[in-house]
Design a protein around this motif. Structure first.
Motif, PDB file in Angstrom:
ATOM      1  N   GLY A  61       0.812  -1.220   0.000  1.00  0.00           N
ATOM      2  CA  GLY A  61       0.000   0.000   0.000  1.00  0.00           C
ATOM      3  C   GLY A  61       0.838   1.258   0.000  1.00  0.00           C
ATOM      4  N   ARG A  62       2.179   1.093   0.066  1.00  0.00           N
ATOM      5  CA  ARG A  62       3.036   2.277   0.020  1.00  0.00           C
ATOM      6  C   ARG A  62       3.108   2.830  -1.407  1.00  0.00           C
ATOM      7  NH1 ARG A  62       8.402  -0.091   2.348  1.00  0.00           N
ATOM      8  NH2 ARG A  62       7.555  -1.870   1.222  1.00  0.00           N
ATOM      9  N   ILE A  63       3.352   4.122  -1.510  1.00  0.00           N
ATOM     10  CA  ILE A  63       3.513   4.715  -2.839  1.00  0.00           C
ATOM     11  C   ILE A  63       4.905   4.336  -3.359  1.00  0.00           C
ATOM     12  CG2 ILE A  63       3.507   6.856  -4.179  1.00  0.00           C
ATOM     13  CD1 ILE A  63       1.945   8.126  -1.764  1.00  0.00           C
ATOM     14  N   THR A  64       5.919   4.535  -2.510  1.00  0.00           N
ATOM     15  CA  THR A  64       7.310   4.272  -2.884  1.00  0.00           C
ATOM     16  C   THR A  64       7.947   3.414  -1.788  1.00  0.00           C
ATOM     17  OG1 THR A  64       8.406   6.032  -1.628  1.00  0.00           O
ATOM     18  CG2 THR A  64       7.374   6.672  -3.709  1.00  0.00           C
ATOM     19  N   PRO A  65       9.118   2.859  -2.051  1.00  0.00           N
ATOM     20  CA  PRO A  65       9.788   2.092  -0.984  1.00  0.00           C
ATOM     21  C   PRO A  65      10.169   2.974   0.208  1.00  0.00           C
ATOM     22  CG  PRO A  65      10.735   1.600  -3.146  1.00  0.00           C
ATOM     23  CD  PRO A  65       9.831   2.769  -3.329  1.00  0.00           C
ATOM     24  N   GLY A  66      10.178   4.289   0.047  1.00  0.00           N
ATOM     25  CA  GLY A  66      10.543   5.195   1.149  1.00  0.00           C
ATOM     26  C   GLY A  66       9.348   5.683   1.952  1.00  0.00           C
ATOM     27  N   CYS A  67       8.146   5.181   1.649  1.00  0.00           N
ATOM     28  CA  CYS A  67       6.960   5.672   2.361  1.00  0.00           C
ATOM     29  C   CYS A  67       6.773   4.950   3.692  1.00  0.00           C
ATOM     30  CB  CYS A  67       5.726   5.529   1.477  1.00  0.00           C
ATOM     31  SG  CYS A  67       5.760   6.715   0.115  1.00  0.00           S
ATOM     32  N   THR A  68       6.104   5.632   4.600  1.00  0.00           N
ATOM     33  CA  THR A  68       5.874   5.077   5.933  1.00  0.00           C
ATOM     34  C   THR A  68       4.743   4.050   5.903  1.00  0.00           C
ATOM     35  OG1 THR A  68       4.494   6.996   6.342  1.00  0.00           O
ATOM     36  CG2 THR A  68       6.719   7.043   7.278  1.00  0.00           C
ATOM     37  N   GLN A 109       8.362   5.933  -8.020  1.00  0.00           N
ATOM     38  CA  GLN A 109       9.621   6.539  -7.569  1.00  0.00           C
ATOM     39  C   GLN A 109       9.394   7.671  -6.578  1.00  0.00           C
ATOM     40  OE1 GLN A 109      12.149   7.478 -11.013  1.00  0.00           O
ATOM     41  NE2 GLN A 109      11.067   5.912 -12.189  1.00  0.00           N
ATOM     42  N   VAL A 110      10.427   7.956  -5.783  1.00  0.00           N
ATOM     43  CA  VAL A 110      10.291   8.993  -4.757  1.00  0.00           C
ATOM     44  C   VAL A 110      10.160  10.368  -5.401  1.00  0.00           C
ATOM     45  CG1 VAL A 110      11.583   7.606  -3.088  1.00  0.00           C
ATOM     46  CG2 VAL A 110      12.779   9.379  -4.399  1.00  0.00           C
ATOM     47  N   GLY A 111       9.685  11.333  -4.601  1.00  0.00           N
ATOM     48  CA  GLY A 111       9.306  12.653  -5.106  1.00  0.00           C
ATOM     49  C   GLY A 111      10.393  13.391  -5.873  1.00  0.00           C
ATOM     50  N   TRP A 112      11.670  13.189  -5.498  1.00  0.00           N
ATOM     51  CA  TRP A 112      12.724  13.935  -6.184  1.00  0.00           C
ATOM     52  C   TRP A 112      13.320  13.138  -7.332  1.00  0.00           C
ATOM     53  CZ3 TRP A 112      12.760  12.933  -0.891  1.00  0.00           C
ATOM     54  CH2 TRP A 112      13.557  11.859  -0.477  1.00  0.00           C
ATOM     55  N   GLU A 113      12.758  11.926  -7.633  1.00  0.00           N
ATOM     56  CA  GLU A 113      13.127  11.230  -8.874  1.00  0.00           C
ATOM     57  C   GLU A 113      12.046  11.549  -9.903  1.00  0.00           C
ATOM     58  OE1 GLU A 113      15.610   7.691  -6.618  1.00  0.00           O
ATOM     59  OE2 GLU A 113      13.642   7.195  -7.418  1.00  0.00           O
ATOM     60  N   THR A 114      11.345  10.535 -10.429  1.00  0.00           N
ATOM     61  CA  THR A 114      10.251  10.836 -11.365  1.00  0.00           C
ATOM     62  C   THR A 114       8.954  10.354 -10.718  1.00  0.00           C
ATOM     63  OG1 THR A 114      11.836  10.276 -13.088  1.00  0.00           O
ATOM     64  CG2 THR A 114       9.599  10.778 -13.810  1.00  0.00           C
ATOM     65  N   PRO A 115       8.274  11.231  -9.966  1.00  0.00           N
ATOM     66  CA  PRO A 115       7.102  10.782  -9.216  1.00  0.00           C
ATOM     67  C   PRO A 115       6.033  10.175 -10.125  1.00  0.00           C
ATOM     68  CG  PRO A 115       7.367  13.186  -9.061  1.00  0.00           C
ATOM     69  CD  PRO A 115       8.515  12.667  -9.842  1.00  0.00           C
ATOM     70  N   ASP A 116       5.313   9.220  -9.582  1.00  0.00           N
ATOM     71  CA  ASP A 116       4.199   8.544 -10.271  1.00  0.00           C
ATOM     72  C   ASP A 116       4.663   7.579 -11.364  1.00  0.00           C
ATOM     73  OD1 ASP A 116       2.375   9.867  -8.642  1.00  0.00           O
ATOM     74  OD2 ASP A 116       1.997  11.465 -10.100  1.00  0.00           O
ATOM     75  N   GLU A 117       5.973   7.514 -11.640  1.00  0.00           N
ATOM     76  CA  GLU A 117       6.475   6.553 -12.650  1.00  0.00           C
ATOM     77  C   GLU A 117       7.001   5.313 -11.933  1.00  0.00           C
ATOM     78  OE1 GLU A 117       6.266   6.655 -15.964  1.00  0.00           O
ATOM     79  OE2 GLU A 117       5.184   8.556 -15.833  1.00  0.00           O
ATOM     80  N   PRO A 118       6.864   4.126 -12.553  1.00  0.00           N
ATOM     81  CA  PRO A 118       7.272   2.880 -11.885  1.00  0.00           C
ATOM     82  C   PRO A 118       8.747   2.869 -11.490  1.00  0.00           C
ATOM     83  CG  PRO A 118       6.090   2.432 -13.923  1.00  0.00           C
ATOM     84  CD  PRO A 118       6.291   3.908 -13.879  1.00  0.00           C
ATOM     85  N   LEU A 119       9.085   2.010 -10.533  1.00  0.00           N
ATOM     86  CA  LEU A 119      10.463   1.840 -10.089  1.00  0.00           C
ATOM     87  C   LEU A 119      11.277   1.218 -11.225  1.00  0.00           C
ATOM     88  CD1 LEU A 119       9.630   0.246  -6.621  1.00  0.00           C
ATOM     89  CD2 LEU A 119      10.463   2.583  -7.030  1.00  0.00           C
ATOM     90  N   PRO A 120      12.559   1.524 -11.308  1.00  0.00           N
ATOM     91  CA  PRO A 120      13.390   0.878 -12.335  1.00  0.00           C
ATOM     92  C   PRO A 120      13.421  -0.638 -12.144  1.00  0.00           C
ATOM     93  CG  PRO A 120      14.652   2.568 -11.132  1.00  0.00           C
ATOM     94  CD  PRO A 120      13.306   2.485 -10.478  1.00  0.00           C
ATOM     95  N   GLU A 121      13.384  -1.106 -10.884  1.00  0.00           N
ATOM     96  CA  GLU A 121      13.301  -2.556 -10.616  1.00  0.00           C
ATOM     97  C   GLU A 121      12.640  -2.774  -9.267  1.00  0.00           C
ATOM     98  OE1 GLU A 121      17.859  -2.923  -8.916  1.00  0.00           O
ATOM     99  OE2 GLU A 121      17.391  -3.428 -11.001  1.00  0.00           O
ATOM    100  N   GLY A 122      12.209  -4.032  -9.045  1.00  0.00           N
ATOM    101  CA  GLY A 122      11.611  -4.363  -7.747  1.00  0.00           C
ATOM    102  C   GLY A 122      10.178  -3.878  -7.602  1.00  0.00           C
TER     103      GLY A 122
END
Ligand SMILES: Cc1cc2nc3c(=O)[nH]c(=O)nc-3n(C[C@H](O)[C@H](O)[C@H](O)COP(=O)(O)O)c2cc1C
Length: 365
Positions: A61-68, A109-122
């Motif tokens: 349910g997290r948006i990114t791997p860095g979300c709480t 991806q996290v906010g300072w990468e490309t938000p709303d776009e899928p992770l490069p892997e994982g």
């Protein structure tokens, strides 16, 4: 701005709220020292209510791997440390938790990468109301089955119990911005033909079931809010009339406050931005439904907060980006107005006196 407000048995010392903002700095969903300092500074900074970022009830349910997240004891203990700090600081700020599931906008991806776009892997698999991807590069989510809905509802209720253990004062359910519950509410992403699709009442049915499960697990004397996208800003999407109807449904379910945001439900949205641009929605909901509202979005000055509150357009004003730029926004705006009705933490009093003198000198010059 500095008037207090009582909601259920909770006393807010003024009308300024730190809007929930993802910091993308958690590890395995656990808030870190960064969160303690970030949220702690804002609790000392004069706002009455400090929201923690959208926090997920389960890993996917997290948006990114860095979300709480708040699905285990370690996360609960880490949040408790932050809430305990805020409460013990003497600043009088209350701490709010926003629970939400990322749905079709997860695994990004996290906010300072490309938000709303899928992770490069994982990447992990996504769930949503229907099999509608958020964009050309986003995964196509699976449409939730009844079993998925039951499991997630139980996870939201469990997170709520953890939120009680952590000592939070306020609980918000995130039903906005195209995330999982929002994907049910907007007709642009809900194509279901069962009891959870079709009319607005049907589209709100699952978010309301989750809300009710949380309300049952959350103490009666503490408030709950729901954040909605009051407008999809896109053809065929929800409009302010739908937002009024949604607010009625949540009010009937025991919701105390509607936190009135808009958009981010489709990439086709064309919002009309401007100062306080979402406040008209908060105003309509408050005055047509008779439920308290939080206005948010491009509110950046004390004068704006004062005029929104004094005119009865909303009961609280949430500020996001201004609080990233200045953790003590409320203290500094009160100083600018030379108002003394604001509590500075005792260790900072010499700084207060100096600031008030400097501002007075500038005004007299
Ligand atoms: C860095 C950042 C992260 C955000 N994360 C969240 C979030 O976790 N939950 C949410 O409901 N809104 C989130 N938002 C939206 C803000 O809460 C707020 O509604 C928006 O920034 C508009 O308010 P502002 O003009 O005062 O910044 C985020 C905004 C920013 C800038």
């Amino acid at each position: 701005m500095l008037l207090s407000l009582r909601v259920r048995e909770l006393e807010l010392k003024n009308r300024v709220v730190v809007s929930p903002m993802a910091m993308y700095s958690a590890i395995d969903g656990v808030p870190q020292d960064f969160h303690l300092v970030h949220l702690g500074a804002r609790a000392l900074g004069g706002a009455a209510l400090v929201f923690v970022e959208m926090t997920a009830p389960c890993p996917e349910g997290r948006i990114t791997p860095g979300c709480t997240g708040l699905w285990n004891e370690a996360q609960m203990q880490a949040f408790k440390r932050i809430v305990d700090f805020a409460h013990a600081s003497g600043a009088g700020a209350k701490m709010g938790l926003q629970l939400g599931h990322s749905g079709p906008k997860g695994s990004t991806q996290v906010g300072w990468e490309t938000p709303d776009e899928p992770l490069p892997e994982g990447n992990w698999p996504l769930l949503a109301a229907s099999t509608v991807a958020y964009g050309p590069n986003n995964q196509v989510p699976q449409a939730m089955t009844r079993a998925d809905m039951d499991r997630l509802k139980a996870q939201f209720a469990q997170s709520t119990r953890y939120a009680v253990d952590a000592g939070f004062d306020w609980l918000e359910l995130h039903c906005a911005h195209g995330y999982l519950l929002s994907s049910f509410i907007t007709p642009l992403t809900n194509q279901r033909s069962d009891a959870y699709g079709g009319s607005l009442e049907n589209r709100c049915r699952y978010p309301l079931e989750v809300f009710s499960a949380m309300r049952a697990a959350w103490p009666e004397h503490l408030p709950m809010s729901v954040r909605i996208s009051a407008h999809d800003w896109a053809p065929g999407g929800n409009t302010a009339d739908d937002a009024v109807a949604m607010a009625r449904l949540f009010k009937a379910a025991g919701c105390d406050f509607i936190d009135v945001s808009s958009g981010q439900t489709t990439r086709a949205a064309r919002p009309v931005y401007g100062r306080m641009y979402q406040t008209p929605f908060a105003d309509r909901i408050r005055n047509e439904v008779g439920i308290q509202t939080i206005a948010v979005g491009a509110i950046s000055q004390a004068d704006q907060v004062n005029s929104i509150i004094a005119a009865g357009r909303a009961d609280l004003c949430a500020l996001g980006r201004p609080h990233l730029a200045d953790p003590a926004w409320t203290l500094h705006e009160a100083a600018r107005l030379q108002s003394r009705q604001v509590h500075w933490p005792p260790p900072y009093l010499r700084g207060r006196d100096q600031l008030y003198r400097e501002i007075l000198k500038q005004k007299e010059a």
